[in-house]
Design a protein around this motif. Structure first.
Motif, PDB file in Angstrom:
ATOM      1  N   ASP A 120       1.243  -1.334   0.335  1.00 53.06           N
ATOM      2  CA  ASP A 120       0.170  -0.142  -0.085  1.00 53.06           C
ATOM      3  C   ASP A 120       0.733   0.718   0.203  1.00 53.06           C
ATOM      4  O   ASP A 120       0.728   1.974  -0.542  1.00 53.06           O
ATOM      5  N   GLU A 121       1.859   0.968   0.834  1.00 48.18           N
ATOM      6  CA  GLU A 121       2.416   2.706   0.779  1.00 48.18           C
ATOM      7  C   GLU A 121       3.218   2.832  -0.571  1.00 48.18           C
ATOM      8  O   GLU A 121       3.771   3.871  -0.948  1.00 48.18           O
ATOM      9  N   GLN A 122       3.849   1.900  -1.393  1.00 55.01           N
ATOM     10  CA  GLN A 122       4.457   1.705  -2.425  1.00 55.01           C
ATOM     11  C   GLN A 122       3.732   2.345  -3.692  1.00 55.01           C
ATOM     12  O   GLN A 122       4.122   3.056  -4.275  1.00 55.01           O
ATOM     13  N   LEU A 123       2.345   1.752  -3.268  1.00 59.09           N
ATOM     14  CA  LEU A 123       0.897   1.868  -4.837  1.00 59.09           C
ATOM     15  C   LEU A 123       1.079   3.956  -4.336  1.00 59.09           C
ATOM     16  O   LEU A 123       1.116   4.784  -4.852  1.00 59.09           O
ATOM     17  N   VAL A 124       1.221   4.105  -3.062  1.00 56.62           N
ATOM     18  CA  VAL A 124       0.638   5.705  -2.760  1.00 56.62           C
ATOM     19  C   VAL A 124       1.488   6.493  -3.730  1.00 56.62           C
ATOM     20  O   VAL A 124       1.745   7.760  -3.460  1.00 56.62           O
ATOM     21  N   GLU A 125       3.344   6.643  -2.984  1.00 61.80           N
ATOM     22  CA  GLU A 125       3.949   6.601  -3.032  1.00 61.80           C
ATOM     23  C   GLU A 125       4.581   6.947  -5.096  1.00 61.80           C
ATOM     24  O   GLU A 125       4.525   7.620  -5.702  1.00 61.80           O
ATOM     25  N   LEU A 126       4.104   5.937  -5.597  1.00 59.40           N
ATOM     26  CA  LEU A 126       4.431   5.726  -6.947  1.00 59.40           C
ATOM     27  C   LEU A 126       2.659   6.961  -7.272  1.00 59.40           C
ATOM     28  O   LEU A 126       2.925   6.983  -8.340  1.00 59.40           O
ATOM     29  N   ILE A 127       1.709   6.719  -6.784  1.00 60.71           N
ATOM     30  CA  ILE A 127       0.863   7.190  -7.668  1.00 60.71           C
ATOM     31  C   ILE A 127       0.649   8.980  -7.036  1.00 60.71           C
ATOM     32  O   ILE A 127       0.637   9.719  -8.137  1.00 60.71           O
ATOM     33  N   GLU A 128       1.247   9.649  -6.476  1.00 57.17           N
ATOM     34  CA  GLU A 128       1.360  10.765  -5.560  1.00 57.17           C
ATOM     35  C   GLU A 128       3.016  11.368  -6.478  1.00 57.17           C
ATOM     36  O   GLU A 128       2.797  12.457  -6.914  1.00 57.17           O
ATOM     37  N   ALA A 129       3.458  10.777  -6.880  1.00 55.24           N
ATOM     38  CA  ALA A 129       5.247  10.792  -7.604  1.00 55.24           C
ATOM     39  C   ALA A 129       4.638  11.256  -9.095  1.00 55.24           C
ATOM     40  O   ALA A 129       4.629  11.868  -9.912  1.00 55.24           O
ATOM     41  N   ALA A 130       3.024  10.191 -10.087  1.00 60.22           N
ATOM     42  CA  ALA A 130       2.746  10.026 -10.913  1.00 60.22           C
ATOM     43  C   ALA A 130       1.927  11.808 -11.201  1.00 60.22           C
ATOM     44  O   ALA A 130       2.085  11.533 -12.410  1.00 60.22           O
ATOM     45  N   ILE A 131       1.284  11.816  -9.801  1.00 56.17           N
ATOM     46  CA  ILE A 131       0.455  13.013 -10.137  1.00 56.17           C
ATOM     47  C   ILE A 131       1.484  14.519 -10.296  1.00 56.17           C
ATOM     48  O   ILE A 131       1.376  15.305 -10.603  1.00 56.17           O
ATOM     49  N   PHE A 132       2.277  14.363  -9.196  1.00 56.86           N
ATOM     50  CA  PHE A 132       3.701  15.054  -9.367  1.00 56.86           C
ATOM     51  C   PHE A 132       3.774  15.682 -10.327  1.00 56.86           C
ATOM     52  O   PHE A 132       4.467  17.023 -10.805  1.00 56.86           O
ATOM     53  N   VAL A 133       4.617  14.617 -11.689  1.00 54.76           N
ATOM     54  CA  VAL A 133       5.428  14.670 -12.191  1.00 54.76           C
ATOM     55  C   VAL A 133       4.911  14.838 -13.540  1.00 54.76           C
ATOM     56  O   VAL A 133       5.075  15.565 -14.411  1.00 54.76           O
ATOM     57  N   SER A 134       3.201  14.666 -13.438  1.00 52.81           N
ATOM     58  CA  SER A 134       2.044  14.885 -14.477  1.00 52.81           C
ATOM     59  C   SER A 134       2.213  16.837 -15.468  1.00 52.81           C
ATOM     60  O   SER A 134       1.877  16.722 -14.376  1.00 52.81           O
ATOM     61  N   ASP A 135       2.326  17.122 -16.643  1.00 58.31           N
ATOM     62  CA  ASP A 135       1.740  18.202 -17.085  1.00 58.31           C
ATOM     63  C   ASP A 135       0.698  17.884 -16.615  1.00 58.31           C
ATOM     64  O   ASP A 135       0.094  20.266 -17.012  1.00 58.31           O
ATOM     65  N   LYS A 136      -0.022  17.357 -16.804  1.00 59.97           N
ATOM     66  CA  LYS A 136      -2.098  17.766 -16.475  1.00 59.97           C
ATOM     67  C   LYS A 136      -2.022  16.827 -15.203  1.00 59.97           C
ATOM     68  O   LYS A 136      -1.731  15.351 -15.263  1.00 59.97           O
ATOM     69  N   PRO A 137      -3.816  16.839 -15.526  1.00 55.99           N
ATOM     70  CA  PRO A 137      -4.487  16.126 -14.276  1.00 55.99           C
ATOM     71  C   PRO A 137      -3.838  14.959 -14.875  1.00 55.99           C
ATOM     72  O   PRO A 137      -4.372  14.674 -15.367  1.00 55.99           O
ATOM     73  N   LEU A 138      -4.485  13.746 -13.991  1.00 51.12           N
ATOM     74  CA  LEU A 138      -3.923  13.014 -14.169  1.00 51.12           C
ATOM     75  C   LEU A 138      -4.898  11.853 -13.786  1.00 51.12           C
ATOM     76  O   LEU A 138      -5.700  12.016 -12.559  1.00 51.12           O
ATOM     77  N   SER A 139      -5.928  10.903 -14.758  1.00 50.59           N
ATOM     78  CA  SER A 139      -6.941  10.764 -14.258  1.00 50.59           C
ATOM     79  C   SER A 139      -7.009   9.129 -13.769  1.00 50.59           C
ATOM     80  O   SER A 139      -6.026   8.659 -13.570  1.00 50.59           O
ATOM     81  N   LYS A 140      -7.660   8.325 -12.643  1.00 51.40           N
ATOM     82  CA  LYS A 140      -7.846   7.421 -12.618  1.00 51.40           C
ATOM     83  C   LYS A 140      -7.252   5.841 -13.283  1.00 51.40           C
ATOM     84  O   LYS A 140      -6.600   5.087 -13.650  1.00 51.40           O
ATOM     85  N   LYS A 141      -8.442   6.694 -13.851  1.00 45.88           N
ATOM     86  CA  LYS A 141      -8.160   5.573 -16.127  1.00 45.88           C
ATOM     87  C   LYS A 141      -6.730   6.022 -17.026  1.00 45.88           C
ATOM     88  O   LYS A 141      -5.757   5.212 -17.034  1.00 45.88           O
ATOM     89  N   ARG A 142      -6.056   7.030 -16.721  1.00 47.20           N
ATOM     90  CA  ARG A 142      -4.755   7.153 -17.053  1.00 47.20           C
ATOM     91  C   ARG A 142      -3.883   6.581 -16.006  1.00 47.20           C
ATOM     92  O   ARG A 142      -2.774   6.578 -16.669  1.00 47.20           O
ATOM     93  N   LEU A 143      -3.676   6.218 -15.066  1.00 52.31           N
ATOM     94  CA  LEU A 143      -2.825   5.927 -14.592  1.00 52.31           C
ATOM     95  C   LEU A 143      -3.334   4.750 -14.688  1.00 52.31           C
ATOM     96  O   LEU A 143      -1.730   3.856 -14.413  1.00 52.31           O
ATOM     97  N   LYS A 144      -3.806   4.076 -14.490  1.00 51.83           N
ATOM     98  CA  LYS A 144      -4.341   2.348 -14.285  1.00 51.83           C
ATOM     99  C   LYS A 144      -3.394   1.876 -15.946  1.00 51.83           C
ATOM    100  O   LYS A 144      -3.114   0.683 -16.248  1.00 51.83           O
ATOM    101  N   GLU A 145      -3.949   2.722 -17.156  1.00 51.40           N
ATOM    102  CA  GLU A 145      -3.488   2.963 -18.416  1.00 51.40           C
ATOM    103  C   GLU A 145      -1.664   2.793 -18.458  1.00 51.40           C
ATOM    104  O   GLU A 145      -1.014   2.011 -19.042  1.00 51.40           O
ATOM    105  N   ALA A 175      -3.338  -3.415  -8.766  1.00 50.62           N
ATOM    106  CA  ALA A 175      -4.340  -2.093  -8.370  1.00 50.62           C
ATOM    107  C   ALA A 175      -5.326  -2.254  -8.775  1.00 50.62           C
ATOM    108  O   ALA A 175      -6.120  -2.003  -9.629  1.00 50.62           O
ATOM    109  N   SER A 176      -6.386  -3.110  -7.582  1.00 47.48           N
ATOM    110  CA  SER A 176      -7.684  -2.792  -8.136  1.00 47.48           C
ATOM    111  C   SER A 176      -8.580  -1.515  -7.824  1.00 47.48           C
ATOM    112  O   SER A 176      -7.716   0.035  -7.106  1.00 47.48           O
ATOM    113  N   ASN A 177      -9.486  -1.267  -8.070  1.00 48.74           N
ATOM    114  CA  ASN A 177      -9.719   0.089  -8.174  1.00 48.74           C
ATOM    115  C   ASN A 177     -10.297   1.198  -6.573  1.00 48.74           C
ATOM    116  O   ASN A 177     -10.061   2.032  -6.217  1.00 48.74           O
ATOM    117  N   MET A 178     -10.398  -0.078  -5.814  1.00 52.69           N
ATOM    118  CA  MET A 178     -10.402   0.665  -4.382  1.00 52.69           C
ATOM    119  C   MET A 178      -9.385   0.237  -3.749  1.00 52.69           C
ATOM    120  O   MET A 178      -9.297   1.491  -3.023  1.00 52.69           O
TER     121      MET A 178
END
Length: 194
Positions: free
Chosen positions: A6-31, A39-42
């Motif tokens: 769970d900690e690694q998932l949080v780090e990965l999502i946090e970093a992805a949103i931080f470095v993205s040049d535009k808002p990042l949707s859950k769909k785009r994260l998963k793709e 990683a389930s939607n939950m």
């Protein structure tokens, strides 16, 4: 599929949103970032909630806007942070703001319907500039003679005004003489896009 804590998932999502040049949707994260990770939607929702809670007492916040999640400065810091930008926020004419407000509140709407409410014709330049900013788009054509274009707002409109959806627009006052541009110029509706 690779499993992560769970900690690694949080780090990965946090970093992805931080470095993205535009808002990042859950769909785009998963793709993209989470493509090879189990990683389930939950779990993703829990990670996003954890990130959001972490930043509640910080100078930046994780916010949901029309096209996904992004980090942005807290509103309370705007007076100090605004000194970082020398350029002034663009000023929009009353006609532009009224046209945009009518589209936002009454979408989908035709140009003729906008003109009927405003009582004056809508300049082609206004419609063009709103489309160039990607705040509005043609979403179809009305089934009447001439088949006029139907306009609606876009996710970029929501992103610029820091809205997660149209339901976040303020309620229109009951008075018919209140100008719609007053609503859009309300600082509680628009947060700095810088």
């Amino acid at each position: 599929m690779r499993r992560v804590s769970d900690e690694q998932l949080v780090e990965l999502i946090e970093a992805a949103i931080f470095v993205s040049d535009k808002p990042l949707s859950k769909k785009r994260l998963k793709e993209t970032v989470l493509k090879d990770i189990a990683a389930s939607n939950m779990r993703i929702d829990e990670a996003i909630n954890s990130i959001s809670e972490h930043y509640q007492v910080r100078g930046i916040q994780l916010v949901a806007v029309g096209s996904g999640y992004r980090f942005q400065a807290c509103k309370r810091l705007t007076p100090w942070l605004s000194h970082l930008w020398q350029e002034k926020a663009p000023k929009y004419s009353r006609a532009t703001l009224e046209t945009l407000a009518l589209i936002a509140y009454r979408q989908p709407i035709t140009r003729g319907e906008i003109e009927q409410v405003r009582g004056v014709s809508v300049s082609s330049n206004i419609m063009k500039s709103l489309q160039e900013r990607e705040w509005i788009k043609v979403v179809g054509y009305k089934e009447v003679p001439g088949k006029p274009a139907l306009y609606a707002t876009t996710n970029q409109f929501l992103d610029y005004f820091s809205l997660s959806g149209l339901s976040m627009l303020p309620d229109l006052p009951e008075q018919h003489d209140v100008k719609i541009d007053q609503i859009l110029s309300d600082p509680s509706v628009r947060e700095s896009s810088e």
